[in-house]
Design a protein around this motif. Structure first.
Motif, PDB file in Angstrom:
ATOM      1  N   TYR A  64       0.818  -1.221   0.000  1.00 43.35           N
ATOM      2  CA  TYR A  64       0.000   0.000   0.000  1.00 43.35           C
ATOM      3  C   TYR A  64       0.854   1.275   0.000  1.00 43.35           C
ATOM      4  O   TYR A  64       0.316   2.375   0.051  1.00 43.35           O
ATOM      5  N   THR A  65       2.181   1.152  -0.047  1.00 40.26           N
ATOM      6  CA  THR A  65       3.063   2.325  -0.047  1.00 40.26           C
ATOM      7  C   THR A  65       2.919   3.091  -1.358  1.00 40.26           C
ATOM      8  O   THR A  65       2.908   2.502  -2.438  1.00 40.26           O
ATOM      9  N   LYS A  66       2.840   4.411  -1.263  1.00 39.30           N
ATOM     10  CA  LYS A  66       2.712   5.254  -2.456  1.00 39.30           C
ATOM     11  C   LYS A  66       4.080   5.538  -3.057  1.00 39.30           C
ATOM     12  O   LYS A  66       5.085   5.604  -2.345  1.00 39.30           O
ATOM     13  N   VAL A  67       4.107   5.751  -4.373  1.00 40.67           N
ATOM     14  CA  VAL A  67       5.362   6.033  -5.080  1.00 40.67           C
ATOM     15  C   VAL A  67       5.997   7.312  -4.538  1.00 40.67           C
ATOM     16  O   VAL A  67       7.226   7.394  -4.402  1.00 40.67           O
ATOM     17  N   ILE A  68       5.190   8.311  -4.209  1.00 37.16           N
ATOM     18  CA  ILE A  68       5.725   9.580  -3.698  1.00 37.16           C
ATOM     19  C   ILE A  68       6.490   9.353  -2.404  1.00 37.16           C
ATOM     20  O   ILE A  68       7.503  10.020  -2.137  1.00 37.16           O
ATOM     21  N   ALA A  69       6.046   8.397  -1.578  1.00 37.90           N
ATOM     22  CA  ALA A  69       6.745   8.078  -0.330  1.00 37.90           C
ATOM     23  C   ALA A  69       8.090   7.423  -0.616  1.00 37.90           C
ATOM     24  O   ALA A  69       9.088   7.689   0.068  1.00 37.90           O
ATOM     25  N   ILE A  70       8.129   6.557  -1.649  1.00 38.26           N
ATOM     26  CA  ILE A  70       9.390   5.909  -2.041  1.00 38.26           C
ATOM     27  C   ILE A  70      10.383   6.953  -2.529  1.00 38.26           C
ATOM     28  O   ILE A  70      11.563   6.950  -2.164  1.00 38.26           O
ATOM     29  N   LEU A  71       9.925   7.870  -3.368  1.00 35.35           N
ATOM     30  CA  LEU A  71      10.797   8.918  -3.910  1.00 35.35           C
ATOM     31  C   LEU A  71      11.307   9.843  -2.819  1.00 35.35           C
ATOM     32  O   LEU A  71      12.479  10.237  -2.801  1.00 35.35           O
ATOM     33  N   ASN A  72      10.430  10.180  -1.887  1.00 30.60           N
ATOM     34  CA  ASN A  72      10.816  11.069  -0.793  1.00 30.60           C
ATOM     35  C   ASN A  72      11.892  10.426   0.081  1.00 30.60           C
ATOM     36  O   ASN A  72      12.887  11.073   0.447  1.00 30.60           O
ATOM     37  N   CYS A  73      11.717   9.152   0.403  1.00 23.92           N
ATOM     38  CA  CYS A  73      12.698   8.441   1.224  1.00 23.92           C
ATOM     39  C   CYS A  73      14.021   8.271   0.470  1.00 23.92           C
ATOM     40  O   CYS A  73      15.103   8.385   1.056  1.00 23.92           O
ATOM     41  N   THR A  74      13.940   8.033  -0.838  1.00 21.77           N
ATOM     42  CA  THR A  74      15.151   7.880  -1.650  1.00 21.77           C
ATOM     43  C   THR A  74      15.956   9.171  -1.690  1.00 21.77           C
ATOM     44  O   THR A  74      17.195   9.156  -1.644  1.00 21.77           O
ATOM     45  N   LEU A  75      15.262  10.303  -1.772  1.00 20.96           N
ATOM     46  CA  LEU A  75      15.942  11.598  -1.773  1.00 20.96           C
ATOM     47  C   LEU A  75      16.721  11.810  -0.472  1.00 20.96           C
ATOM     48  O   LEU A  75      17.887  12.237  -0.486  1.00 20.96           O
ATOM     49  N   LYS A  76      16.101  11.480   0.656  1.00 25.64           N
ATOM     50  CA  LYS A  76      16.779  11.600   1.950  1.00 25.64           C
ATOM     51  C   LYS A  76      17.973  10.646   2.034  1.00 25.64           C
ATOM     52  O   LYS A  76      19.042  11.003   2.541  1.00 25.64           O
ATOM     53  N   GLN A  77      17.781   9.432   1.522  1.00 21.08           N
ATOM     54  CA  GLN A  77      18.854   8.432   1.513  1.00 21.08           C
ATOM     55  C   GLN A  77      20.031   8.939   0.687  1.00 21.08           C
ATOM     56  O   GLN A  77      21.200   8.808   1.085  1.00 21.08           O
ATOM     57  N   ALA A  78      19.731   9.545  -0.454  1.00 17.03           N
ATOM     58  CA  ALA A  78      20.779  10.037  -1.350  1.00 17.03           C
ATOM     59  C   ALA A  78      21.588  11.149  -0.694  1.00 17.03           C
ATOM     60  O   ALA A  78      22.828  11.165  -0.768  1.00 17.03           O
ATOM     61  N   VAL A  79      20.916  12.082  -0.043  1.00 22.30           N
ATOM     62  CA  VAL A  79      21.602  13.213   0.602  1.00 22.30           C
ATOM     63  C   VAL A  79      22.509  12.718   1.728  1.00 22.30           C
ATOM     64  O   VAL A  79      23.679  13.113   1.832  1.00 22.30           O
ATOM     65  N   ASP A 419      -6.254  18.476   4.003  1.00 18.54           N
ATOM     66  CA  ASP A 419      -5.332  19.472   4.558  1.00 18.54           C
ATOM     67  C   ASP A 419      -4.581  18.926   5.757  1.00 18.54           C
ATOM     68  O   ASP A 419      -3.378  19.152   5.918  1.00 18.54           O
ATOM     69  N   ILE A 420      -5.273  18.182   6.608  1.00 18.31           N
ATOM     70  CA  ILE A 420      -4.621  17.606   7.782  1.00 18.31           C
ATOM     71  C   ILE A 420      -3.616  16.529   7.359  1.00 18.31           C
ATOM     72  O   ILE A 420      -2.527  16.424   7.933  1.00 18.31           O
ATOM     73  N   PHE A 421      -3.978  15.741   6.361  1.00 17.68           N
ATOM     74  CA  PHE A 421      -3.028  14.751   5.830  1.00 17.68           C
ATOM     75  C   PHE A 421      -1.771  15.463   5.355  1.00 17.68           C
ATOM     76  O   PHE A 421      -0.646  15.017   5.636  1.00 17.68           O
ATOM     77  N   TYR A 422      -1.922  16.572   4.638  1.00 19.53           N
ATOM     78  CA  TYR A 422      -0.769  17.322   4.127  1.00 19.53           C
ATOM     79  C   TYR A 422       0.076  17.867   5.275  1.00 19.53           C
ATOM     80  O   TYR A 422       1.309  17.792   5.248  1.00 19.53           O
ATOM     81  N   ILE A 423      -0.572  18.407   6.289  1.00 24.61           N
ATOM     82  CA  ILE A 423       0.135  18.982   7.430  1.00 24.61           C
ATOM     83  C   ILE A 423       1.002  17.928   8.120  1.00 24.61           C
ATOM     84  O   ILE A 423       2.144  18.186   8.502  1.00 24.61           O
ATOM     85  N   GLU A 424       0.459  16.727   8.260  1.00 24.40           N
ATOM     86  CA  GLU A 424       1.169  15.678   8.984  1.00 24.40           C
ATOM     87  C   GLU A 424       2.202  14.945   8.125  1.00 24.40           C
ATOM     88  O   GLU A 424       3.187  14.413   8.650  1.00 24.40           O
ATOM     89  N   LYS A 425       2.006  14.920   6.802  1.00 23.78           N
ATOM     90  CA  LYS A 425       2.861  14.120   5.928  1.00 23.78           C
ATOM     91  C   LYS A 425       3.668  14.966   4.946  1.00 23.78           C
ATOM     92  O   LYS A 425       4.157  14.450   3.941  1.00 23.78           O
ATOM     93  N   TRP A 426       3.857  16.242   5.232  1.00 24.89           N
ATOM     94  CA  TRP A 426       4.531  17.132   4.285  1.00 24.89           C
ATOM     95  C   TRP A 426       5.901  16.609   3.869  1.00 24.89           C
ATOM     96  O   TRP A 426       6.658  16.052   4.669  1.00 24.89           O
ATOM     97  N   SER A 427       6.209  16.808   2.587  1.00 28.15           N
ATOM     98  CA  SER A 427       7.561  16.619   2.071  1.00 28.15           C
ATOM     99  C   SER A 427       7.702  17.528   0.861  1.00 28.15           C
ATOM    100  O   SER A 427       6.706  17.939   0.252  1.00 28.15           O
ATOM    101  N   LEU A 428       8.933  17.837   0.502  1.00 28.49           N
ATOM    102  CA  LEU A 428       9.173  18.705  -0.654  1.00 28.49           C
ATOM    103  C   LEU A 428       8.672  18.044  -1.934  1.00 28.49           C
ATOM    104  O   LEU A 428       8.131  18.719  -2.822  1.00 28.49           O
ATOM    105  N   LEU A 429       8.824  16.729  -2.027  1.00 29.91           N
ATOM    106  CA  LEU A 429       8.337  16.018  -3.202  1.00 29.91           C
ATOM    107  C   LEU A 429       6.819  16.074  -3.297  1.00 29.91           C
ATOM    108  O   LEU A 429       6.260  16.144  -4.402  1.00 29.91           O
ATOM    109  N   LEU A 430       6.143  16.042  -2.155  1.00 30.06           N
ATOM    110  CA  LEU A 430       4.681  16.174  -2.163  1.00 30.06           C
ATOM    111  C   LEU A 430       4.291  17.554  -2.679  1.00 30.06           C
ATOM    112  O   LEU A 430       3.316  17.689  -3.431  1.00 30.06           O
TER     113      LEU A 430
END
Length: 450
Positions: A64-79, A419-430
């Motif tokens: 059930y993981t979203k692609v945006i979550a994978i990309l966001n985590c990969t960006l942090k891993q890369a940095v 809006d609450i989902f966005y507030i709690e799960k914000w990322s630059l990729l989102l």
């Protein structure tokens, strides 16, 4: 508790880790400037990669993981990984170059991400075509509570959930509990989904006891009010557990800095690249079309519910109801030019000045006029949570179809939910995803843009 399904799911993560290990060390050996076979360098970069991955949950990818979550985590891993590799340049100044390290880490991350996404999408196709890698599930609760999840399972076979049965509490009596537990055991069901509001405390305890003792995965379906508070976390004061209602991603100083830098950069580009020439053009057209000023300035509620002056290109005739009555479809107050600039969302462009001034962000919950904020705060549960962060020119709710006129309470309830989902799960990729979705919707045409 994660049940062992015997469908080879348990081999996917070890395989991914081994594959990533091979990729990293192969590329390190390929770049001659990196002393991969000297001084345990290979061991260092391998350990660094997996320690960072463990802390970020890089390999915690579920069906059930979203692609945006994978990309966001990969960006942090890369940095983080690049930072560790650059740190070694201090010990090998004569052999390392910045370009070599950056090329090595970039190619490593790109290849790792490529294989990761390949496995992710391959499994989704595999589930549809061959029906493998699935989990059998049952739903327990009243029809109103279980219907959304039932439709999701039936319409999204690529997620790998096979719905076997729904235990409808409206048609079952007290014996349903024993019947459902027997059915789960006899049919070797993997996961149980229970509606929290439809079961008594005793029944929930029985399901928990049953799941723990029979190695079944138990999950709960919350109601709408509970859904808005799901981001609760445990904090420990010494050994005393305390529940915090929610975590707000943008409360972290680093996240605030990243978002503010992006806001300044993006708004500056829009102001210099578009508004610098569009403003005088629209000034002439708007003035010729109707009497009044170029800009419409209205009080809106922002961060911590503080009021600020929100700028827009004027799209209506001057009227006394502008700060009270929301625009509706075929509103007689809208001018001829106003219809066009509202349809194309050009009337919102001056809000990039609000972003530059720090009153707004490019992405965030849309601000309401003061009178409507006061009204919704009294009627809609958790409406004021939206004011924990700066309001935005566009937002997640708007890309999901909840923009413009609020015709029913359901419109504003769903807006608050996103809006609450966005507030709690914000990322630059989102933020990037929301911006691209907004541009796409604007070009395509939004039926609520009036």
């Amino acid at each position: 508790m994660k049940a062992k399904t015997g469908r080879y799911s348990g081999y996917i993560r070890p395989f991914s880790r081994i594959l990533d290990l091979i990729i990293i060390n192969f590329l390190a050996a390929y770049f001659s400037g990196i002393p991969v076979f000297q001084d345990f360098y290979a061991l260092f970069i391998s350990c660094a990669w997996f320690i960072i991955a463990a802390n970020l949950g890089f390999y915690e990818v579920y069906r059930y993981t979203k692609v945006i979550a994978i990309l966001n985590c990969t960006l942090k891993q890369a940095v983080a990984f690049t930072t560790c590799c650059l740190a070694l340049a201090y010990f090998y100044p004569e052999r390392f170059s910045l370009s070599t390290i950056l090329l090595f880490t970039t190619e490593s991350v790109v290849l790792v991400l490529g294989f990761k996404l390949f496995i992710y999408f391959f499994l989704r196709k595999y589930r549809i075509i061959f029906g493998g890698n699935f989990r059998t599930v049952v739903l327990v609760g009243k029809e109103k509570s279980t219907n959304p999840l039932q439709h999701f399972f039936e319409e999204n076979p690529d997620y790998g959930y096979k719905l076997i049965k729904v235990f409808d509490l409206e048609s079952h009596k007290s014996e349903f509990l024993n019947e459902s537990l027997s059915f789960i055991l006899d049919n070797k069901i993997d996961e149980i989904y229970c509606s929290v509001t439809d079961l008594s405390s005793k029944q929930l305890e029985d399901f928990i006891f049953f799941a723990d003792n029979n190695l079944k995965t138990l999950k709960f379906i919350p109601n709408q009010k509970q859904l808005l508070s799901l981001n609760s976390v445990f904090e420990y004061y010494d050994y005393i557990p305390v529940i915090s209602q929610r975590t707000i991603s943008l409360d972290e100083s680093l996240h605030k800095i990243i978002k503010r830098v992006f806001d300044i950069f993006f708004s500056t580009i829009i102001i210099l690249g578009i508004l610098s020439w569009l403003t005088p053009v629209l000034a002439i057209i708007i003035k010729l079309d109707s009497k009044g000023s170029l800009f419409f300035v209205q009080k809106r509620n922002g961060l911590n519910n503080k009021e600020f002056n929100c700028f827009k290109f004027r799209s209506m005739e001057i009227n006394e109801l502008a700060d009270i009555e929301q625009v509706s479809k075929n509103d007689s107050r809208i001018t001829r030019v106003g219809k066009f600039i509202r349809k194309t969302s050009m009337d919102e462009l001056p809000q990039f000045f609000n972003v530059l001034l720090g009153d707004m962000s490019v992405v965030g919950p849309r601000p309401h006029m003061v009178s409507h904020t006061n009204m919704y705060a009294e009627r809609i549960d958790k409406f004021m949570v939206r004011h924990f962060i700066k309001p935005g020119i566009t937002g997640l709710a708007q890309t999901k179809g909840f923009r413009g006129e609020v015709e029913t309470d359901n419109d504003i309830i769903n807006r608050v939910r996103y809006d609450i989902f966005y507030i709690e799960k914000w990322s630059l990729l989102l933020d990037f995803k929301i911006i691209f979705s907004t541009i796409y919707n604007t070009v395509k045409g939004d039926k609520k843009a009036y």
